[in-house]
Write a protein that holds these residues in place. Structure first.
Motif, short mmCIF file in Angstrom:
data_model
loop_
_atom_site.label_atom_id
_atom_site.label_comp_id
_atom_site.label_asym_id
_atom_site.label_seq_id
_atom_site.Cartn_x
_atom_site.Cartn_y
_atom_site.Cartn_z
N ILE A 1 71.28 -26.42 -4.51
CA ILE A 1 70.80 -25.49 -3.48
C ILE A 1 71.41 -24.11 -3.69
N MET A 2 72.71 -24.07 -3.94
CA MET A 2 73.38 -22.77 -4.11
C MET A 2 72.92 -22.08 -5.39
N SER A 3 72.68 -22.85 -6.43
CA SER A 3 72.16 -22.27 -7.69
C SER A 3 70.77 -21.69 -7.48
N ARG A 4 69.94 -22.39 -6.73
CA ARG A 4 68.59 -21.89 -6.43
C ARG A 4 68.64 -20.61 -5.61
N LEU A 5 69.54 -20.57 -4.62
CA LEU A 5 69.69 -19.35 -3.82
C LEU A 5 70.19 -18.19 -4.68
N TYR A 6 71.04 -18.48 -5.64
CA TYR A 6 71.51 -17.45 -6.58
C TYR A 6 70.34 -16.95 -7.44
N GLU A 7 69.54 -17.88 -7.96
CA GLU A 7 68.40 -17.51 -8.81
C GLU A 7 67.36 -16.70 -8.03
N LYS A 8 67.22 -16.95 -6.74
CA LYS A 8 66.29 -16.20 -5.89
C LYS A 8 66.84 -14.83 -5.50
N GLY A 9 68.12 -14.59 -5.80
CA GLY A 9 68.73 -13.31 -5.44
C GLY A 9 69.31 -13.28 -4.05
N SER A 10 69.42 -14.43 -3.40
CA SER A 10 69.97 -14.48 -2.05
C SER A 10 71.49 -14.56 -2.04
N LEU A 11 72.07 -15.05 -3.13
CA LEU A 11 73.52 -15.16 -3.26
C LEU A 11 73.99 -14.46 -4.53
N SER A 12 75.20 -13.93 -4.47
CA SER A 12 75.88 -13.48 -5.69
C SER A 12 76.95 -14.53 -5.97
N ARG A 13 77.50 -14.51 -7.19
CA ARG A 13 78.52 -15.50 -7.49
C ARG A 13 79.58 -14.93 -8.41
N VAL A 14 80.76 -15.51 -8.31
CA VAL A 14 81.89 -15.16 -9.16
C VAL A 14 82.53 -16.47 -9.63
N ARG A 15 83.18 -16.39 -10.77
CA ARG A 15 83.87 -17.58 -11.28
C ARG A 15 85.05 -17.91 -10.38
N ASP A 16 85.22 -19.20 -10.13
CA ASP A 16 86.36 -19.70 -9.37
C ASP A 16 86.84 -20.93 -10.12
N GLY A 17 87.71 -20.73 -11.09
CA GLY A 17 88.11 -21.83 -11.97
C GLY A 17 86.94 -22.23 -12.83
N ARG A 18 86.62 -23.51 -12.80
CA ARG A 18 85.49 -24.01 -13.59
C ARG A 18 84.18 -23.94 -12.82
N ALA A 19 84.25 -23.61 -11.55
CA ALA A 19 83.06 -23.55 -10.70
C ALA A 19 82.72 -22.10 -10.37
N TYR A 20 81.71 -21.94 -9.54
CA TYR A 20 81.35 -20.63 -9.00
C TYR A 20 81.62 -20.62 -7.51
N ALA A 21 81.93 -19.44 -7.02
CA ALA A 21 82.01 -19.22 -5.58
C ALA A 21 80.89 -18.24 -5.23
N TYR A 22 80.22 -18.49 -4.14
CA TYR A 22 79.01 -17.74 -3.78
C TYR A 22 79.21 -16.94 -2.50
N LEU A 23 78.46 -15.84 -2.42
CA LEU A 23 78.50 -14.96 -1.25
C LEU A 23 77.08 -14.43 -1.03
N PRO A 24 76.60 -14.41 0.22
CA PRO A 24 75.26 -13.85 0.46
C PRO A 24 75.21 -12.38 0.06
N VAL A 25 74.08 -11.96 -0.49
CA VAL A 25 73.92 -10.55 -0.89
C VAL A 25 73.57 -9.67 0.29
N ALA A 26 73.12 -10.28 1.39
CA ALA A 26 72.74 -9.52 2.58
C ALA A 26 72.81 -10.44 3.79
N ASP A 27 72.76 -9.83 4.97
CA ASP A 27 72.70 -10.62 6.19
C ASP A 27 71.28 -11.18 6.34
N GLU A 28 71.04 -11.87 7.44
CA GLU A 28 69.73 -12.52 7.64
C GLU A 28 68.58 -11.52 7.62
N ALA A 29 68.74 -10.40 8.31
CA ALA A 29 67.68 -9.38 8.33
C ALA A 29 67.47 -8.78 6.94
N GLY A 30 68.54 -8.56 6.24
CA GLY A 30 68.44 -8.01 4.89
C GLY A 30 67.72 -8.94 3.93
#
Length: 134
Positions: A52-81
């Motif tokens: 789910i998080m990978s799909r949201l990243y691919e759709k441009g809804s989340l950005s991600r950064v490396r966190d060890g061997r995994a990724y950590a995700y953050l929304p690119v905008a609030d709900e309205a955005g």
């Protein structure tokens, strides 16, 4: 042979994505799939949350950064955005943008039309140099 395991009811299309986004909006920092899995409070498989998080990243809804061997995700905008991004994406796929916009505006409620007029007036005013941001 019947499977007697208790299954939770299936979520509607997009419901899990919405739940993940809602959870991430409550956090001020990037979060891993393991964190999301733990905080959703359900019996979701880790691989489901990663998907789910990978799909949201691919759709441009989340950005991600490396966190060890995994990724950590953050929304690119609030709900309205994010809603605005989806609207722009749909508009960008149409050849006759003016026709799409005209049709959209013609179906607005009186209140939404007034809000849109107010926002456009604010952008066009000398102090409203917001155009193109967001």
């Amino acid at each position: 042979m019947t499977d007697h395991r208790q299954q939770s009811p299936r979520r509607g299309k997009g419901m899990l994505e919405a739940e993940v986004l809602a959870l991430l909006w409550t956090s001020d920092e990037p979060r891993t799939a393991a964190w999301v899995q733990a905080h959703l409070g359900g019996a979701l498989a880790y691989s489901t949350v990663v998907t789910i998080m990978s799909r949201l990243y691919e759709k441009g809804s989340l950005s991600r950064v490396r966190d060890g061997r995994a990724y950590a995700y953050l929304p690119v905008a609030d709900e309205a955005g994010l809603a605005a991004r989806r609207m722009r994406k749909v508009l960008d796929q149409e050849r006759d943008r003016a026709a799409v916009l005209a049709s959209f505006v013609s179906e607005l409620s009186v209140e939404d039309e007034e809000t849109l007029r107010h926002l456009l007036d604010r952008i066009d005013s000398p102090s409203g140099s917001d155009r193109g941001k967001g």
